[in-house]
Design a protein around this motif. Structure first.
Motif, PDB file in Angstrom:
ATOM      1  N   LEU A  97      44.749  37.011  38.378  1.00 33.37           N
ATOM      2  CA  LEU A  97      44.238  36.460  37.119  1.00 33.37           C
ATOM      3  C   LEU A  97      43.414  35.194  37.347  1.00 33.37           C
ATOM      4  O   LEU A  97      42.574  34.833  36.523  1.00 33.37           O
ATOM      5  CB  LEU A  97      45.389  36.159  36.162  1.00 33.37           C
ATOM      6  CG  LEU A  97      46.095  37.380  35.558  1.00 33.37           C
ATOM      7  CD1 LEU A  97      47.418  36.965  34.916  1.00 33.37           C
ATOM      8  CD2 LEU A  97      45.201  38.060  34.520  1.00 33.37           C
ATOM      9  N   ALA A  98      43.643  34.532  38.479  1.00 32.02           N
ATOM     10  CA  ALA A  98      42.919  33.289  38.770  1.00 32.02           C
ATOM     11  C   ALA A  98      41.435  33.532  39.032  1.00 32.02           C
ATOM     12  O   ALA A  98      40.625  32.606  38.926  1.00 32.02           O
ATOM     13  CB  ALA A  98      43.560  32.572  39.964  1.00 32.02           C
ATOM     14  N   ASP A  99      41.069  34.764  39.374  1.00 29.87           N
ATOM     15  CA  ASP A  99      39.648  35.131  39.451  1.00 29.87           C
ATOM     16  C   ASP A  99      39.297  35.753  38.101  1.00 29.87           C
ATOM     17  O   ASP A  99      39.189  36.971  37.966  1.00 29.87           O
ATOM     18  CB  ASP A  99      39.404  36.115  40.591  1.00 29.87           C
ATOM     19  CG  ASP A  99      37.922  36.464  40.780  1.00 29.87           C
ATOM     20  OD1 ASP A  99      37.095  35.965  39.991  1.00 29.87           O
ATOM     21  OD2 ASP A  99      37.611  37.242  41.696  1.00 29.87           O
ATOM     22  N   SER A 100      39.127  34.916  37.102  1.00 27.55           N
ATOM     23  CA  SER A 100      39.016  35.388  35.715  1.00 27.55           C
ATOM     24  C   SER A 100      37.806  36.287  35.490  1.00 27.55           C
ATOM     25  O   SER A 100      37.868  37.246  34.716  1.00 27.55           O
ATOM     26  CB  SER A 100      38.968  34.195  34.754  1.00 27.55           C
ATOM     27  OG  SER A 100      37.856  33.360  35.027  1.00 27.55           O
ATOM     28  N   GLU A 101      36.714  36.009  36.180  1.00 24.03           N
ATOM     29  CA  GLU A 101      35.502  36.813  35.979  1.00 24.03           C
ATOM     30  C   GLU A 101      35.708  38.258  36.439  1.00 24.03           C
ATOM     31  O   GLU A 101      35.408  39.212  35.707  1.00 24.03           O
ATOM     32  CB  GLU A 101      34.327  36.185  36.725  1.00 24.03           C
ATOM     33  CG  GLU A 101      33.012  36.934  36.530  1.00 24.03           C
ATOM     34  CD  GLU A 101      31.857  36.289  37.262  1.00 24.03           C
ATOM     35  OE1 GLU A 101      30.733  36.823  37.179  1.00 24.03           O
ATOM     36  OE2 GLU A 101      32.061  35.252  37.937  1.00 24.03           O
ATOM     37  N   GLU A 102      36.248  38.419  37.643  1.00 23.08           N
ATOM     38  CA  GLU A 102      36.400  39.765  38.188  1.00 23.08           C
ATOM     39  C   GLU A 102      37.553  40.531  37.543  1.00 23.08           C
ATOM     40  O   GLU A 102      37.452  41.748  37.335  1.00 23.08           O
ATOM     41  CB  GLU A 102      36.576  39.717  39.708  1.00 23.08           C
ATOM     42  CG  GLU A 102      35.320  39.348  40.455  1.00 23.08           C
ATOM     43  CD  GLU A 102      34.173  40.321  40.194  1.00 23.08           C
ATOM     44  OE1 GLU A 102      34.423  41.516  39.983  1.00 23.08           O
ATOM     45  OE2 GLU A 102      33.010  39.875  40.195  1.00 23.08           O
ATOM     46  N   ILE A 103      38.642  39.849  37.209  1.00 24.94           N
ATOM     47  CA  ILE A 103      39.752  40.565  36.569  1.00 24.94           C
ATOM     48  C   ILE A 103      39.348  41.014  35.173  1.00 24.94           C
ATOM     49  O   ILE A 103      39.731  42.091  34.719  1.00 24.94           O
ATOM     50  CB  ILE A 103      41.048  39.714  36.534  1.00 24.94           C
ATOM     51  CG1 ILE A 103      42.265  40.584  36.177  1.00 24.94           C
ATOM     52  CG2 ILE A 103      40.943  38.563  35.564  1.00 24.94           C
ATOM     53  CD1 ILE A 103      42.699  41.539  37.237  1.00 24.94           C
TER      54      ILE A 103
END
Length: 202
Positions: A97-103
Motif C-alpha cells: 500500500l505504501a506504493d500508492s500509485e501502483e497499488i
C-alpha cells in the motif's frame, strides 16, 4: 548472487522477490509457505543454514507487540552471519500500500482511495481488501474480495494476484519512503549483498 528466502505464504513471495531483485540478488528458492507459526518453528534451522549461505526471512509483526526490534531478538536471539531476518509492520500488505500509485493502478481505484501511513494500520490486508471492493475491475473484485457467506477472509485468487503484483509492478524503493520497516529491510539486504560481493571478490 542467489539467496534463500523464508516467507509465511505465497502472497509474500512476490514481495520478497522484488526486494531481493532491488538489492541486486536473486532468489534461489522459497521456504516456509505454511503460515507464521510454522515459519518461526523452522527459523532456527534456517539460521543454522545461514552460517554457510545467505538467507532472507520475512515475517509479519501482526499483533505480536509494538516493537519489531524486541520481537526480532525474541524470535531469533543470535542471527547467523548470513541471516537477514526482517519483520514487516504490521503486515507485508502495508508495504504494498505504501506504493500508492501502483497499488491503485493494480486495484483499479483512484489513488485518493489509498490511505497514507500504511504501517499505522492494525490490519493492512483487510484495508487492501476493503479498497478492492471499489475496484473498476471485475476480476479484482471477484478475486481479492471474499464471497459473501464463504467464511474466508480473502478472495479465491488473493495470494497469487498479490504475489504477481508485488513481483511485477510494485516498486520497493518508492514504497520504502512511506514504510520505515521496509526501508530498514532493504538496507539490511543491501548490506548482505555487499558482504557477499566482497567475499566473492576475495
Amino acid at each position: 548472487m542467489d539467496i534463500s528466502v523464508g516467507v509465511e505464504g505465497l502472497s509474500d513471495q512476490g514481495v520478497a522477490k522484488a526486494i531481493v531483485r532491488t538489492c541486486g540478488l536473486s532468489v534461489s528458492g522459497f521456504y516456509g509457505n505454511h503460515g507464521k507459526s510454522a515459519l518461526l518453528k523452522k527459523l532456527p534451522g534456517y539460521n543454522s543454514a545461514a552460517a554457510f549461505s545467505p538467507w532472507l526471512v520475512l515475517v509479519d509483526l501482526d499483533n505480536d507487540g509494538s516493537c519489531p526490534g524486541q520481537k526480532r531478538s525474541e524470535w531469533l536471539p543470535q542471527p547467523s552471519r548470513l541471516m537477514c531476518f526482517r519483520i514487516a509492520v504490521r503486515e507485508a500488505e502495508a508495504w504494498l500500500l505504501a506504493d500508492s500509485e501502483e497499488i491503485a493502478r493494480f486495484l483499479g481505484v483512484s489513488q485518493a482511495r489509498i490511505p497514507p501511513n500504511p504501517e499505522s494500520f492494525d490490519d493492512a490486508k483487510q484495508t487492501l481488501i476493503s479498497i478492492a471492493r471499489h475496484s473498476r475491475k471485475r476480476d479484482i473484485r471477484e478475486g481479492l474480495v471474499p464471497r459473501d457467506g464463504s467464511g474466508r477472509s480473502v478472495g479465491p485468487t488473493y495470494a497469487s494476484d498479490i504475489s504477481e503484483f508485488a513481483r511485477s509492478q510494485w516498486r520497493p524503493l518508492v514504497a520504502a519512503e512511506s514504510a520505515p520497516s521496509l526501508k530498514k529491510c532493504i538496507s539490511r539486504v543491501e548490506e548482505l549483498a555487499e558482504v557477499l560481493s566482497s567475499e566473492s571478490e576475495s
